[in-house]
Design an enzyme around this catalytic site. Structure first.
Site, PDB file in Angstrom:
ATOM      1  N   ARG A  50      14.345  15.538  75.132  1.00  0.00           N
ATOM      2  CA  ARG A  50      14.261  14.493  73.917  1.00  0.00           C
ATOM      3  C   ARG A  50      14.431  15.515  72.915  1.00  0.00           C
ATOM      4  O   ARG A  50      14.930  15.043  71.697  1.00  0.00           O
ATOM      5  CB  ARG A  50      12.976  14.004  74.156  1.00  0.00           C
ATOM      6  CG  ARG A  50      12.577  13.105  72.740  1.00  0.00           C
ATOM      7  CD  ARG A  50      11.467  12.360  72.718  1.00  0.00           C
ATOM      8  NE  ARG A  50      10.527  12.418  73.577  1.00  0.00           N
ATOM      9  CZ  ARG A  50       9.377  13.496  73.607  1.00  0.00           C
ATOM     10  NH1 ARG A  50       9.372  14.124  72.803  1.00  0.00           N
ATOM     11  NH2 ARG A  50       8.426  13.485  74.508  1.00  0.00           N
ATOM     12  N   TYR A 102      24.888  -3.999  56.068  1.00  0.00           N
ATOM     13  CA  TYR A 102      25.033  -4.298  57.572  1.00  0.00           C
ATOM     14  C   TYR A 102      23.994  -5.365  57.791  1.00  0.00           C
ATOM     15  O   TYR A 102      22.699  -4.702  57.497  1.00  0.00           O
ATOM     16  CB  TYR A 102      25.166  -2.970  58.335  1.00  0.00           C
ATOM     17  CG  TYR A 102      25.170  -3.210  59.824  1.00  0.00           C
ATOM     18  CD1 TYR A 102      26.055  -3.722  60.549  1.00  0.00           C
ATOM     19  CD2 TYR A 102      24.043  -2.890  60.668  1.00  0.00           C
ATOM     20  CE1 TYR A 102      26.045  -4.034  61.909  1.00  0.00           C
ATOM     21  CE2 TYR A 102      23.903  -3.223  61.860  1.00  0.00           C
ATOM     22  CZ  TYR A 102      24.958  -3.778  62.655  1.00  0.00           C
ATOM     23  OH  TYR A 102      24.926  -3.916  64.143  1.00  0.00           O
ATOM     24  N   LYS A 199      31.296   3.342  65.786  1.00  0.00           N
ATOM     25  CA  LYS A 199      32.420   2.781  65.303  1.00  0.00           C
ATOM     26  C   LYS A 199      33.577   3.862  65.707  1.00  0.00           C
ATOM     27  O   LYS A 199      33.944   4.218  66.485  1.00  0.00           O
ATOM     28  CB  LYS A 199      32.124   2.140  64.001  1.00  0.00           C
ATOM     29  CG  LYS A 199      30.781   1.392  63.981  1.00  0.00           C
ATOM     30  CD  LYS A 199      30.781   0.193  64.793  1.00  0.00           C
ATOM     31  CE  LYS A 199      29.329  -0.415  64.966  1.00  0.00           C
ATOM     32  NZ  LYS A 199      28.621  -0.738  63.598  1.00  0.00           N
TER      33      LYS A 199
END
Ligand SMILES: *Cc1c(COP(=O)(O)O)cnc(C)c1O
Length: 383
Positions: A50, A102, A199
């Site tokens: 992590r 967004y 993206k």
């Protein structure tokens, strides 16, 4: 001293070294949660995945170089990266955000962080003059996208950052639409660059991930603490996929920009098309700023039909065959989106319309297929 690497070379080499144990040229996928210690607390810099993972370290180093920053941090998604930025704030702090945003960012701000006492004001932001009258003693952060989603509006980053610097406020820029191939907000004075790597950066519609890039050491320490303490970090396999995608970002972006420009011009001259939103068109609001702060105008184009009929706009989206009707953007394949019901469905209709986002708007992510096939597809769908 060696000259700094050019962008294309950085994509392929920055932060990336053959694996010291085997010589593997491509970054290995370190699919491990934990790391052996020779004595309590004695280790090679890795304790638990992590906190740190070698595949993620390479990706983070690469991203820091691409954005002209010093530190990058990767997150499980773009929204997890934005969430980490909000967690440096305290109840009572105010955020000024651009209203063309967004949808998921708007939802995170208004549905999650407002409940924790952070105040958000949504404004039409093009430059410092739009921001200045709204600053208060409680304003701690300005959050913008440029080009914005889905209206491709342009924010003058240098203008806004001159103001935020003077006032000691942080400026965060969501650079998802532009990518570092087109602009580097940190070199224009922004403090934080946020990415949905999902993206263009990963570029193949096969992974979801986010990142933050900063220059400032203290800011990095705060955000890296949150990255580990809140724990929304990505796995090594996904980091590998983003690293692989990034190696061709420059080649992909060149073609995305070239084809989008051609499609925007073609739509502009189509008798049935109403308004075309593309920063590369001279009539586009913000075109001059885009031309000065970006290397090209990107791969996203939005448009409306001249008759502004919703049933007809829906019919166009249903008829497209090469363009796939789907959320997201920035992949090799062309996508078509209906922002009002898809990416921006989480913004109330009256808020959307106040901001100029019509229910009839169609958004295209222009992919890497043959341009003639793309134009033919649009021609048959628009009729
Ligand atoms: C997709 C997107 C996000 C959110 O990123 P996820 O990876 O989907 O969480 C944020 N900003 C912009 C501009 C986006 O397109």
């Amino acid at each position: 001293m060696a000259k700094p690497m050019k962008f294309a070379t950085k994509l392929i080499h920055a932060g990336i070294h053959p694996d010291p144990s085997t010589g593997a040229v491509m970054t290995p996928i370190f699919q491990t949660s934990t790391y052996a210690q020779t004595s309590p607390g004695v280790h090679k810099g890795y304790e638990y995945s992590r906190t740190h993972n070698p595949t993620r370290t390479v990706l983070q180093d690469n991203l820091a170089a691409l954005e002209e920053g010093k530190f990058a941090m990767c997150f499980a998604t773009g929204l997890a990266a934005t969430d980490a930025v909000m967690k440096i704030l305290k109840p009572g702090d105010e955020v000024l955000a651009s209203s063309d945003l967004y949808g998921g960012t708007y939802r995170l701000f208004t549905k999650i962080f407002e409940d924790f006492g952070i105040k958000f004001k949504f404004l039409k932001i093009q430059n410092a003059a739009d921001v200045e009258p709204h600053l208060t003693a409680a304003t701690k952060l300005v959050w913008v996208e440029t080009p914005t989603n889905p209206l491709l509006r342009i924010v003058d980053i240098a203008s806004v950052s001159a103001l935020t610097k003077e006032k000691g406020i942080l400026l965060a820029v969501d650079n998802t639409f532009a990518t570092p191939f087109l602009q580097n907000p940190l070199t224009m004075g922004a403090d934080i660059v946020m990415h949905s790597l999902t993206k263009y950066m990963a570029g193949h519609s096969d992974v979801v991930m986010g990142a933050l890039v900063v220059k400032d050491e203290i800011l990095h320490q705060k955000l890296a603490f949150i990255q580990n303490a809140s724990g929304a970090t990505p796995g090594p396999m996904d980091c590998f996929l983003v690293l692989r995608g990034l190696k061709t970002l420059h080649v992909r972006m060149e073609r995305h920009c070239q084809s989008a420009k051609e499609i925007a011009n073609w739509l502009y001259h189509h008798p049935k098309v109403g308004h075309v939103y593309y920063p590369g068109l001279e009539h586009h609001v913000g075109h001059a700023i885009a031309a000065s702060q970006m290397n090209d105008f990107g791969g996203m184009v939005s448009f409306t039909l001249k008759n502004d009929s919703l049933p007809e706009a829906i019919q166009v989206m249903e008829k497209l065959r090469v363009f796939t009707l789907a959320e997201s953007l920035g992949g090799v394949e062309s996508l078509c989106t209906h922002p009002a019901s898809m990416t921006h469905g989480s913004i109330p209709k009256e808020e959307r319309e106040k901001n100029g986002l019509k229910d009839t708007l169609i958004r295209l992510s222009v992919g890497l297929e043959d341009i003639e096939d793309l134009k033919e597809d649009l021609a048959q769908a628009i009729g």
